[in-house]
Design an enzyme around this catalytic site. Structure first.
Site, PDB file in Angstrom:
ATOM      1  N   GLU A 751       0.857  -1.265  -0.064  1.00 25.36           N
ATOM      2  CA  GLU A 751       0.045   0.168  -0.078  1.00 25.36           C
ATOM      3  C   GLU A 751       0.826   1.111  -0.001  1.00 25.36           C
ATOM      4  O   GLU A 751       1.637   1.254   0.800  1.00 25.36           O
ATOM      5  CB  GLU A 751      -0.939  -0.087   1.231  1.00 25.36           C
ATOM      6  CG  GLU A 751      -2.129   0.924   1.378  1.00 25.36           C
ATOM      7  CD  GLU A 751      -1.633   2.645   1.644  1.00 25.36           C
ATOM      8  OE1 GLU A 751      -1.263   3.391   0.908  1.00 25.36           O
ATOM      9  OE2 GLU A 751      -1.880   2.627   2.858  1.00 25.36           O
ATOM     10  N   CYS A 785      -2.417   8.011   4.727  1.00 25.67           N
ATOM     11  CA  CYS A 785      -2.386   7.779   3.577  1.00 25.67           C
ATOM     12  C   CYS A 785      -3.647   8.020   2.774  1.00 25.67           C
ATOM     13  O   CYS A 785      -3.762   8.369   1.518  1.00 25.67           O
ATOM     14  CB  CYS A 785      -1.878   6.345   3.061  1.00 25.67           C
ATOM     15  SG  CYS A 785      -2.659   5.095   4.064  1.00 25.67           S
TER      16      CYS A 785
END
Length: 991
Positions: A751, A785
């Site tokens: 990720e 994020c």
């Protein structure tokens, strides 16, 4: 325990009074018999809403959206979008009105004008005026009908300090205007005098939370300080002009702090003798009796009565939903009879203590008001100590009947513009059209025996948390409860006393010494060492891999149920240490308490969810045919290296690690250097939970050396990584190279961040949008994020949105994470601080600086920065900054907004604030993100409910916390057996 009213000494008198009042309120014919063509459109809308639940939902959603629509064409288009759904059955008249092909056509214009005029008429039923002069005219009409008033200012949510000051200033002006008008009002003894005492002719109702934009139970002292000074100004002006002030009650989360602030303020010598002040108790709350009895004790100590307004409560749906989402006990009663029974109990208690608290009974329920009258008459409550209240536009006939009986009746009268008043209007419409509403039941001519029956507390109305899914998630901490705040405060103090200790790697079940250590420092205070962490060498990494290889054969054969049990034990340990884990995050990574608490929840949920999922997957699948069995099952991959980030220092390493472990893999955790102490706490928990030696190992080390070595090692089968795109792509490339002796292809789950956008269209609720963007952009200093770094705003509302966004952000406190008032803490370290400042410099060359908040010294702080008029291709609109920097981009229309949103290399999270159904549908289909959030913030994904992960350059792999995630850690196998022997085979079910 709520006392039942059945058989009470008040029941006979209640029934007598109630029947009299009921006769005065019932119309000569059924409400529904009036549904004829000659009725006004506002009456038709209410009638249709009552009789058609599907239409009711869509109609109220349209009404909610209506004030944001600025042309008849927009109104007509939204009418068709909301009401043109085939699933909604429309009355013939309404169907004919909506039968136009073009919103700009004459029929479209007619439909828009007809419905918008009807909604405006509805609003005027419940709102006393849009301006002070209009409100005064309404008040004067009420006074001619011998009704007193309390005036409430409708307004936008107070999300900026400028708005909080404006709220105070508006009320100061309102007091002046009302009392000036009141000089010419003749005295009406029934409402202006009682027991020989002159009563204030002017009363206003205020919301305590509106005096401070950052009102927050977690910052109880700071909120109290900010609110109290403004309230003092209001109370002083009220005394000067001879007006009364009543404090409303809002959402449950603010209730305890509101009462605490008022009780302390009204004990000050300046205000202690004032009896022209009131507070509110909401009868639908389970702890309302406790609160009332506490107020009684306080009032006895104070020595001067104040008024308590008893109301049922206006936020039932919201409170119910919030409790379900957070897995909290329901604060409200779930059954209307339970609320009514509790309310009558409160009425009795309040009137029994009328010597210390004056009573104001707010209800449109004939029985409730009759009960109050019966109790008051029985107890001989003085006139000054008792009044009855109704809402403007509701219960008009009841109010008149009460006036005719000689009661002092006060009408709660909201005033203000239609847009900020829309939330209030929707609440009133919901109340008027609900099946359980007394007003509706009375309009339907229900039998008096049914309408006036004594309410009984429902035995099953327990308030236990409601399970909304098959997975039972952990509950976040409810910081509205004082003891929960104290637990965290104590943990912060205890952890601070333990700072500076040493933490060692865990290899093959042993905490080992290292040649090299690093100091993990507090980003809020760079001189404060959180802990000294030993860094593993390459040789120690080799030893850990060897230990993992040796442990793997036994661990893979360990039953999945036993592996799952260890995860559940770890979850229990985390829950028990929640406050401590929060504190470690505050100190080591600068995460404020309200950001750290849900991260602990997420870590707990990962453990329990993956335990459940592994037991499900362990059952495998069967696809049998005659004479043959086919078994599909899974086996673990082998050795998994977990490389975790610092921004979610507990939840992400927990999720990646326990997923690998429960699947039967041996796992090596290499955390980010800046969050290694928290990772060490996770390691301690996993060991205590029962992870065998070699199965799980904790390897703090440099990413560039030990991390790279582990990725390339031939015995490693899988790497899971969360971090930057640069490092993730390097890991992906290195893992693809077949090393000498390697007999497998490595799996990589990575990720790698995002450049996340939120679109705001013309129909958006700007209160929601501004708050959602501020939280999504500046929560944890933009270091998620999933954080919003771009907000794309349509032209029509760009300037309005930007102005409120800037002021809302300006109201945020920047400071140390440990300070309760802090909303924006530090960034992780000076290196990140310098990098973010470089981007800010680039932004100043590319766009207009709309806001830059100053940053305090002593830590790695960066104040929130907003750039406006940012070009979609600008550096700050394309590159991930990972800090509190927000680019505001203008879009001509929704098509352009979607193109801009999709115009980066990332596809992680995105958001849309809109009340236009077609825009919502298009975003669902065309917005290129892994997680799309509509009309809410875009951070804070929840395990099972909102599995998290993206695509494009945001990452590779299945979503964390979702049903596919564990499959990445498993190898599927199929075993097929021919079970025939010499032409025969077992037949299922044969004896």
């Amino acid at each position: 325990m709520v006392a039942q009213v059945v058989g009470s000494p008040y029941e006979a008198k209640t029934q007598e009074i109630a029947r009299h009042l009921l006769a005065a309120t019932q119309e000569s014919r059924s409400f529904f018999a009036q549904m004829r063509d000659q009725m006004r459109w506002d009456e038709r809308l209410l009638g249709w809403a009552m009789s058609n639940p599907g239409l009711r939902v869509q109609l109220f959603r349209f009404i909610d959206c209506l004030p944001a629509l600025h042309s008849n064409a927009e109104i007509a288009r939204h009418l068709q979008e909301y009401l043109g759904d085939e699933s909604v059955e429309l009355p013939v008249v309404l169907k004919g009105l909506l039968n136009f092909a073009n919103p700009d056509s004459v029929p479209g214009q007619l439909a828009a004008t007809t419905v918008s005029t009807a909604v405006e008429a509805l609003a005027h039923k419940y709102i006393a005026g849009e301006t002070i002069p209009q409100a005064i005219k309404t008040i004067e009409r009420l006074r001619k009908e011998k009704m007193a008033f309390t005036l409430d200012l409708l307004g936008e949510a107070v999300i900026t300090e400028a708005e909080a000051q404006r709220y105070l200033d508006t009320y100061l002006l309102l007091l002046d205007k009302l009392t000036e008008a009141a000089r010419s009002w003749p005295t009406i003894p029934q409402i202006d005098q009682a027991d020989g005492e002159a009563l204030p002719k002017v009363q206003v109702s205020v919301k305590l939370t509106a005096f401070y934009s950052q009102f927050n139970p977690l910052d109880a002292a700071g909120s109290q300080q900010q609110v109290t000074e403004r309230v003092r100004q209001l109370l002083r002006r009220a005394k000067e002009v001879g007006a009364a002030i009543h404090f409303d009650m809002e959402q449950y989360a603010y209730k305890n702090l509101t009462l605490a602030i008022l009780k302390q303020l009204l004990m000050e010598s300046e205000f202690r003798q004032r009896s022209d002040i009131g507070v509110t108790i909401q009868g639908y709350l389970r702890d309302s009796e406790h609160d009332l009895r506490d107020l009684i004790l306080w009032a006895k100590q104070r020595g001067t009565p104040i008024t308590v307004r008893l109301v049922k409560g206006a936020y039932w749906d919201q409170e119910t939903i919030k409790a379900q989402q957070h897995h909290w006990p329901q604060p409200v009663y779930n059954r209307k009879p339970s609320t009514d029974a509790n309310f009558e109990n409160l009425v009795r208690i309040l009137l029994e203590h009328h010597d210390v608290l004056y009573a104001a009974i707010g209800s449109h329920n004939v029985r409730t008001q009759a009960y109050a009258l019966a109790v008051a008459e029985h107890l001989q409550v003085p006139q000054r100590h008792f009044e009855q209240q109704v809402l403007y536009g509701m219960g008009d006939k009841l109010a008149k009947a009460l006036v005719d009986r000689g009661s002092r009746v006060r009408v709660y009268s909201p005033y203000g513009e239609l847009i900020p008043g829309m939330a209030y209007l929707i609440r009133r419409l919901l109340e008027n059209t609900a099946n359980s509403s007394f007003l509706r039941q009375n309009l339907e001519n229900r039998p008096p025996e049914e309408l006036l029956a004594p309410p009984v507390m429902a035995e099953d109305d327990t308030g236990e948390p409601v399970a909304t899914t098959t997975f039972h998630a952990a509950a976040d901490t409810d910081f509205a409860i004082a003891i929960n705040r104290q637990v965290v405060t104590d943990a912060l103090q205890q952890v601070q006393e333990r700072l500076g200790k040493s933490y060692r790697p865990l290899i093959n079940g042993t905490w080992v010494e290292t040649e090299t250590t690093i100091a993990s420092v507090n980003p809020s205070n760079l001189s404060e060492v959180v802990g000294h962490v030993g860094l593993v060498s390459i040789e120690q990494a080799d030893a850990a891999i060897a230990a993992a290889k040796a442990a793997f054969p036994t661990w893979r054969k360990t039953p999945a149920s036993q592996r799952a049990a260890i995860l559940r034990k770890a979850a229990d340990l985390m829950e028990a240490r929640r406050a401590e884990l929060i504190a470690w995050m505050v100190f080591e990574v600068g995460k404020i308490v309200q950001e750290a608490d849900p991260e602990v929840t997420e870590a707990i949920d990962f453990c329990r969810y993956y335990a459940d999922e592994m037991e499900r997957l362990d059952q495998g699948y069967s696809y049998d045919v005659a004479g043959e069995t086919d078994r599909y099952h899974y086996q673990p991959r082998g050795l998994v290296v977990v490389i975790s980030p610092w921004n979610f220092p507990l939840a992400i390493p927990t999720g990646m690690t326990v997923a690998a472990l429960v699947a039967g893999n041996c796992t090596l955790l290499k955390p980010a250097e800046t969050s290694s102490v928290i990772a060490a706490k996770l390691a301690e928990i996993l060991v205590e939970a029962g992870m065998p030696p070699g199965v799980f190992q904790f390897l703090p080390g440099k990413g560039s050396t030990v991390g790279a070595y582990l990725v390339k090692h031939p015995d490693v089968h899988m790497i899971t990584f969360t971090g930057s795109q640069e490092v993730g792509c390097r890991i992906y490339a290195d893992a693809a190279i077949l090393q000498p002796g390697q007999k497998h292809l490595k799996r990589v789950v990575a990720e790698m961040g995002g450049k996340n956008a939120i679109i705001i269209d013309e129909s958006a609720d700007l209160d929601q949008a501004v708050q959602g963007v501020v939280q999504s952009a500046f929560g944890y200093s933009g270091q998620k994020c999933s954080a919003c770094s771009r907000v794309i705003v349509l032209n029509a509302i760009y300037d309005t949105f930007l102005a409120r966004l800037v002021e809302a952000t300006r109201s945020l406190q920047v400071g140390p994470a440990i300070a309760p008032s802090t909303r924006v803490g530090p960034v992780i370290d000076p290196t990140a601080q310098a990098r973010i400042r470089e981007y800010i410099t680039k932004g100043k060359a590319e766009a207009t600086l709309a806001l830059e908040l100053p940053a305090p010294a002593g830590g790695s702080f960066v104040g929130p920065v907003i750039f406006s008029d940012v070009a979609p291709e600008a550096t700050i609109a394309q590159e991930e900054i990972f800090g509190p920097v927000l680019a505001v981009i203008r879009a001509a229309n929704f098509d352009e907004a979607l193109r801009i949103a999709n115009g980066t290399n990332y596809a992680l999270t995105g958001g849309l604030y809109s009340r236009t159904p077609s825009h919502i549908q298009r975003a669902q289909a065309e917005f290129e993100v892994g997680n799309l959030y509509i009309n809410r913030g875009i951070t804070g994904a929840i395990v099972a409910r909102q599995p998290f992960g993206g695509f494009k350059l945001s990452g590779v792999g299945s979503k964390a916390g979702g049903p596919d995630y564990l499959l990445q850690f498993l190898e599927p196998r199929v075993v097929t057996e021919n079970i025939q022997r010499q032409g025969f085979a077992p037949i299922e079910g044969a004896e």
